[in-house]
Design a protein around this motif. Structure first.
Motif, short mmCIF file in Angstrom:
data_model
loop_
_atom_site.label_atom_id
_atom_site.label_comp_id
_atom_site.label_asym_id
_atom_site.label_seq_id
_atom_site.Cartn_x
_atom_site.Cartn_y
_atom_site.Cartn_z
N LEU A 78 1.15 -1.49 -11.19
CA LEU A 78 1.83 -1.64 -9.91
C LEU A 78 0.92 -1.16 -8.79
CD1 LEU A 78 5.34 -0.18 -10.83
CD2 LEU A 78 4.82 -2.59 -10.43
N ASP A 79 1.16 -1.69 -7.59
CA ASP A 79 0.51 -1.19 -6.39
C ASP A 79 1.44 -0.22 -5.67
OD1 ASP A 79 -1.76 -2.81 -6.76
OD2 ASP A 79 -0.78 -4.52 -5.75
N LEU A 80 0.87 0.63 -4.84
CA LEU A 80 1.66 1.60 -4.10
C LEU A 80 2.74 0.90 -3.27
CD1 LEU A 80 1.50 4.75 -3.67
CD2 LEU A 80 0.38 4.24 -1.50
N GLU A 81 2.41 -0.25 -2.69
CA GLU A 81 3.35 -0.98 -1.83
C GLU A 81 4.54 -1.54 -2.61
OE1 GLU A 81 0.07 -1.51 -1.99
OE2 GLU A 81 -0.46 -0.42 -0.14
N GLN A 82 4.41 -1.65 -3.94
CA GLN A 82 5.51 -2.19 -4.75
C GLN A 82 6.58 -1.14 -5.07
OE1 GLN A 82 2.50 -4.09 -7.63
NE2 GLN A 82 4.24 -5.48 -7.78
N ILE A 83 6.32 0.11 -4.74
CA ILE A 83 7.31 1.17 -4.94
C ILE A 83 8.27 1.18 -3.76
CG2 ILE A 83 7.69 3.63 -5.26
CD1 ILE A 83 6.30 2.22 -7.62
#
Length: 337
Positions: free
Chosen positions: A253-258
């Motif tokens: 996952l990317d940080l922006e997907q949290i």
């Protein structure tokens, strides 16, 4: 595929409130506004002299069982996470089983873990469920750190409050639930947040009860809680971002997907610095410590319950939970709603 998810959460707090105004009677050089600005806390709940973490945990669980009475027959394991147990022995979870009237065929044990304790306990619960050992686990977190604090120690008295949370972790077959974990330990920093005396390494004596005033004007004895705030701050800002990066890599996952970052509610200053270092949107990192203080193992479920009550989560949201502190210990996981 069997997975595990958080099904329910309830919380409980002691009745007595210690406000910033109350603290300023003891610490006249501080103002309520100054304490709030530094800690993010307006008031904290304090357990009564005869009220223990087991008492708080039982009341949190009773709220949950009253709301969902069918759980009495469904719970097949009980985990109690606390660092302020009623006794060295027996296991507090056994006492809680009896007080709640849960069936005698269930398993029950304690986890001695603090600020990272909820995430650690989720990992244990998920492992037991995926491994076929249990299907519905009652996880109780509760701590009464205020019993360990000298009333003239500003370094910790402004921060900590008492509280408890009861969570139900259940087996599920959908894609949502408790996902990947990462953990970390640095026991070399154990003396940075510690009660030196009271266990078997250093038994309580008249000498350990002797109060000493430190260079910063804080008073405590070896029987009471000590925290090196600056070192704990450095530890958190050093290790937590690395752990989050490792978790996101593991989860692909990317940080922006949290969608939401559910951090251990240590203090406002710590959280503001952590959010800034991670370069995340502050709106994605809710807070819940203003009226509870740092409740150690229960800050994360208390925050989760607050977000649930505020209808903050939506189906499919990805949560990143991160606990860090005493040990030194840290743990993080992904939870999909």
């Amino acid at each position: 595929m069997i997975n595990a998810r958080i099904e329910h959460i309830e919380t409980h707090f002691p009745d007595h409130v210690l406000s910033n105004a109350d603290l300023c009677v003891t610490f006249p050089s501080w103002t309520p506004e100054k304490i709030l600005a530094k800690t993010g806390i307006s008031e904290r709940r304090i357990s009564a002299p005869n009220e223990t973490s087991v008492d708080l945990g039982v009341k949190a669980a009773q709220k949950l069982l009253m709301k969902y009475p069918e759980l009495m027959d469904e719970i097949d394991y009980l985990i109690f996470c606390s660092q302020t147990a009623d006794h060295f022995l027996p296991t507090s979870a056994c006492i809680i089983q009896d007080r709640l009237g849960l069936p005698k065929h269930i398993g029950a044990f304690d986890i001695n873990q603090g600020c990272s304790g909820y995430v650690y306990s989720l990992a244990v619960a998920k492992g037991m469920i995926v491994g076929g050992i249990a299907r519905k686990i009652l996880l109780i977190t509760a701590d009464t750190y205020t019993k360990l604090i000298n009333e003239n120690d500003t370094s910790v008295r402004t921060l900590f409050g008492d509280g408890a949370a009861a969570s139900v972790i259940t087996a599920s077959e959908g894609p949502q639930g408790i996902k990947d974990f990462v953990f970390g330990t640095n026991g070399a920093g154990a003396n940075q947040l510690i009660v030196p005396a009271g266990g078997f390494r250093q038994r309580p004596t008249k000498d350990s009860a002797h109060e000493v005033r430190d260079e910063f004007g804080n008073t405590r004895s070896a029987d009471q809680l000590f925290m090196d705030g600056s070192k704990i701050m450095m530890f958190g800002l050093g290790e937590v971002p690395k752990a989050i990066k490792a978790l996101l890599t593991k989860a692909e996952l990317d940080l922006e997907q949290i969608d939401h970052f559910i951090f251990h509610q240590a203090s406002l200053l710590m959280l503001e610095k952590l959010i800034k270092k991670l370069k995340i949107d502050p709106n994605k990192a809710p807070l819940s410590l203003e009226y509870t203080g740092n409740t150690v193992s229960s800050t994360i479920p208390i925050l989760l319950k607050s977000c649930i009550d505020d209808h903050r989560f939506e189906t499919g949201d990805k949560l990143l939970l991160a606990g860090f502190g005493v040990g030194l210990s840290w743990a993080a996981c992904i939870v999909e709603i």
